[in-house]
Motif scaffolding. Structure first.
Motif, mmCIF file in Angstrom:
data_model
loop_
_atom_site.group_PDB
_atom_site.id
_atom_site.type_symbol
_atom_site.label_atom_id
_atom_site.label_comp_id
_atom_site.label_asym_id
_atom_site.label_seq_id
_atom_site.Cartn_x
_atom_site.Cartn_y
_atom_site.Cartn_z
ATOM 1 N N LEU A 37 -0.638 0.994 -3.190
ATOM 2 C CA LEU A 37 -1.843 0.185 -3.226
ATOM 3 C C LEU A 37 -2.716 0.558 -4.387
ATOM 4 O O LEU A 37 -3.877 0.270 -4.981
ATOM 5 N N ASN A 38 -1.988 1.106 -5.729
ATOM 6 C CA ASN A 38 -2.591 1.574 -6.714
ATOM 7 C C ASN A 38 -2.928 0.227 -7.783
ATOM 8 O O ASN A 38 -3.860 0.763 -8.637
ATOM 9 N N SER A 39 -2.532 -0.979 -7.638
ATOM 10 C CA SER A 39 -3.245 -2.052 -8.373
ATOM 11 C C SER A 39 -3.282 -3.087 -7.446
ATOM 12 O O SER A 39 -2.799 -3.233 -6.263
ATOM 13 N N LEU A 40 -4.013 -4.091 -7.789
ATOM 14 C CA LEU A 40 -4.370 -5.283 -7.019
ATOM 15 C C LEU A 40 -3.206 -6.030 -6.539
ATOM 16 O O LEU A 40 -2.935 -6.441 -5.468
ATOM 17 N N SER A 41 -2.272 -6.302 -7.518
ATOM 18 C CA SER A 41 -0.885 -7.119 -7.424
ATOM 19 C C SER A 41 -0.053 -6.302 -6.309
ATOM 20 O O SER A 41 0.447 -6.985 -5.408
ATOM 21 N N SER A 42 -0.029 -4.938 -6.586
ATOM 22 C CA SER A 42 0.919 -4.282 -5.671
ATOM 23 C C SER A 42 0.297 -4.150 -4.243
ATOM 24 O O SER A 42 1.074 -4.286 -3.074
ATOM 25 N N PHE A 43 -1.020 -4.093 -4.150
ATOM 26 C CA PHE A 43 -1.914 -4.214 -3.059
ATOM 27 C C PHE A 43 -1.416 -5.591 -1.977
ATOM 28 O O PHE A 43 -1.160 -5.347 -0.901
ATOM 29 N N ILE A 44 -1.622 -6.763 -2.800
ATOM 30 C CA ILE A 44 -1.324 -8.029 -2.141
ATOM 31 C C ILE A 44 0.064 -8.069 -1.605
ATOM 32 O O ILE A 44 0.164 -8.810 -0.691
ATOM 33 N N LYS A 45 1.036 -7.461 -2.634
ATOM 34 C CA LYS A 45 2.167 -7.606 -2.031
ATOM 35 C C LYS A 45 2.624 -6.864 -1.093
ATOM 36 O O LYS A 45 3.589 -7.223 -0.203
ATOM 37 N N TYR A 46 2.075 -5.578 -0.988
ATOM 38 C CA TYR A 46 2.419 -4.582 0.171
ATOM 39 C C TYR A 46 1.806 -4.990 1.344
ATOM 40 O O TYR A 46 2.225 -4.662 2.460
ATOM 41 N N ILE A 47 0.395 -5.175 1.236
ATOM 42 C CA ILE A 47 -0.442 -5.168 2.639
ATOM 43 C C ILE A 47 0.021 -6.401 3.737
ATOM 44 O O ILE A 47 -0.185 -5.770 4.915
ATOM 45 N N ARG A 48 0.359 -7.387 3.173
ATOM 46 C CA ARG A 48 0.826 -8.580 4.123
ATOM 47 C C ARG A 48 2.130 -7.977 5.046
ATOM 48 O O ARG A 48 1.978 -7.885 6.360
ATOM 49 N N PRO A 49 3.249 -7.568 4.529
ATOM 50 C CA PRO A 49 4.363 -7.165 5.369
ATOM 51 C C PRO A 49 3.943 -5.922 6.171
ATOM 52 O O PRO A 49 4.375 -5.608 7.529
ATOM 53 N N PHE A 50 2.944 -4.908 5.634
ATOM 54 C CA PHE A 50 2.713 -3.817 6.531
ATOM 55 C C PHE A 50 1.834 -4.149 7.606
ATOM 56 O O PHE A 50 1.961 -3.708 8.847
ATOM 57 N N SER A 51 0.912 -5.185 7.481
ATOM 58 C CA SER A 51 -0.002 -5.548 8.561
ATOM 59 C C SER A 51 0.943 -6.314 9.588
ATOM 60 O O SER A 51 0.620 -6.113 10.714
ATOM 61 N N HIS A 52 1.737 -7.030 9.292
ATOM 62 C CA HIS A 52 2.973 -7.756 10.265
ATOM 63 C C HIS A 52 3.262 -6.673 11.127
ATOM 64 O O HIS A 52 3.628 -6.898 12.179
ATOM 65 N N GLN A 53 3.989 -5.496 10.243
ATOM 66 C CA GLN A 53 4.915 -4.814 11.011
ATOM 67 C C GLN A 53 3.741 -3.955 11.871
ATOM 68 O O GLN A 53 4.184 -3.742 13.266
ATOM 69 N N LEU A 54 2.644 -3.747 11.729
ATOM 70 C CA LEU A 54 1.651 -3.005 12.330
ATOM 71 C C LEU A 54 1.071 -3.922 13.624
ATOM 72 O O LEU A 54 1.044 -3.151 14.621
ATOM 73 N N ASN A 55 1.154 -5.118 13.640
ATOM 74 C CA ASN A 55 0.693 -6.127 14.815
ATOM 75 C C ASN A 55 1.790 -6.450 15.588
ATOM 76 O O ASN A 55 1.588 -7.524 16.132
ATOM 77 N N VAL A 56 2.946 -5.903 15.376
ATOM 78 C CA VAL A 56 3.978 -6.344 15.991
ATOM 79 C C VAL A 56 3.559 -5.996 17.874
ATOM 80 O O VAL A 56 3.995 -6.927 18.701
ATOM 81 N N ARG A 57 2.703 -5.109 17.833
ATOM 82 C CA ARG A 57 2.091 -4.779 19.527
ATOM 83 C C ARG A 57 0.620 -4.999 19.303
ATOM 84 O O ARG A 57 -0.067 -4.685 18.123
ATOM 85 N N HIS A 58 0.124 -5.234 20.184
ATOM 86 C CA HIS A 58 -1.528 -5.293 20.336
ATOM 87 C C HIS A 58 -1.860 -3.905 20.944
ATOM 88 O O HIS A 58 -1.541 -3.653 22.176
#
Length: 354
Positions: free
Chosen positions: A63-84
């Motif tokens: 998350l150290n730069s805006l570009s890496s944040f955008i690239k990383y956060i979407r797949p992380f969020s998807h993995q996180l939300n496999v369950r409710h």
């Protein structure tokens, strides 16, 4: 409760402190699915735990730069939300953990008493009966708030058979067995002012020799390796076993579990020793034994006498070696009491079934 999320990212000692929350939850709802979000550095602590069903790695460095944040956060969020999740429990209480809690969209979001950096705006702090007590009990207040029984504190580390065998092999290579009488010196710490002087460990090794105890040096990284060399060179006539950088966390855990005692500063491996009911003589200066001392072993904490103790600073503003004020004689007194008094009451640590 069906799906529960625990957010405790780092450091190693802090993740160990949070493990009893997972155990209390699993005891109350054995069929629930418990997910733990953790940083890479502390992932081994929760790996193979019998209380944890799924581990999600959160890499703050991405998350150290805006570009890496955008690239990383979407797949992380998807993995996180496999369950409710029915509930998320933020035991980190910082901006980075608040981000995880926000992305998880749990029906209920709670955190422990000392939330900072705006994390309390995402998760509701639980200020229970241990708000000013040990950090483990503060974390357990969150489990109690959910209706869990927290009287029997369990650390579900989950040491595997493979890890035990590797630890036994390492002991054997150094002429020891698991029944040998040895003391583990935890010689390092992340903060410089949490490290006991190497000269003092050398003096303590001399005491061990006189009491037919084998000192084992444990740690990791370049600084600890340099310290190990200094300790051994200052006590060259003593059989000191150097295991710095040679064990995984869980292999060291098994060695600690069977040690006569452990000695060191306020650092993860010392908290692991206390969790495993190994008598842990902890030398402390910048941090508070009431909050961070060896759990359920308050008699084994030794604090400096400076009025500035508990400053919670990584560097001393007076430019002094804080823990040098705690002489080896004080540690030896604690160890002699341990040798005379035997073990403490058991704090359970179930084996891994994975």
């Amino acid at each position: 409760m069906k799906n529960i999320l625990i957010i405790k990212l780092s450091a190693i000692g802090d993740v160990i402190h949070a493990l009893p929350v997972a155990a209390a939850i699993k005891k109350t709802w054995p069929d629930c699915h418990l997910t733990w979000v953790v940083s890479p550095i502390a992932a081994d602590i929760v790996k193979n735990s019998p209380a944890i069903d799924n581990i999600i790695i959160f890499d703050r460095k991405k998350l150290n730069s805006l570009s890496s944040f955008i690239k990383y956060i979407r797949p992380f969020s998807h993995q996180l939300n496999v369950r409710h999740y029915d509930v998320s429990i933020d035991l980190q209480g910082l901006l980075k953990s608040a981000l995880v809690a926000f992305l998880a969209h749990a029906d209920k979001k709670i955190g422990y008493a000392d939330m900072r950096e705006g994390s309390f705006l995402i998760s509701s702090p639980v200020k229970g009966s241990h708000q000013r007590g040990h950090i483990i009990d503060r974390y357990l207040d969150t489990a109690a708030a959910l209706g869990c029984a927290v009287e029997d504190v369990v650390f579900p580390l989950g040491i595997t058979l493979s890890e035990k065998n590797k630890a036994l092999s390492l002991l054997s290579e150094n002429g020891l067995t698991i029944e040998s009488r040895y003391i583990v010196f935890i010689i390092g710490a992340n903060w410089p002012n949490k490290r006991w002087p190497t000269a003092y460990f050398s003096q303590l090794a001399e005491w061990c020799k006189n009491h037919r105890l084998t000192p084992i040096l444990a740690g990791a990284g370049k600084t600890d390796k340099v310290s190990a060399v200094q300790i051994k060179s200052s006590a060259s006539d003593i059989d000191i076993i150097d295991m710095v950088g040679k064990t995984s966390l869980k292999e060291l855990a098994y060695i600690l579990q069977n040690a006569v005692a452990a000695v060191g500063g306020d650092t993860g491996s010392m908290h692991m020793a206390a969790a495993l009911n190994c008598p842990a003589v902890m030398v402390m200066g910048p941090t508070d034994a009431n909050r961070n001392g060896p759990y359920r072993q308050p008699e084994n904490a030794i604090e400096v006498g400076y009025p500035c103790r508990h400053c919670w600073k990584r560097k001393c503003r007076f430019q002094r070696d804080c823990l040098a004020a705690i002489k080896p004689s004080r540690v030896i007194t604690k160890l002699e009491n341990i040798l005379e008094g035997g073990c403490h009451s058991t704090i359970l640590c179930p084996e891994s079934t994975k």
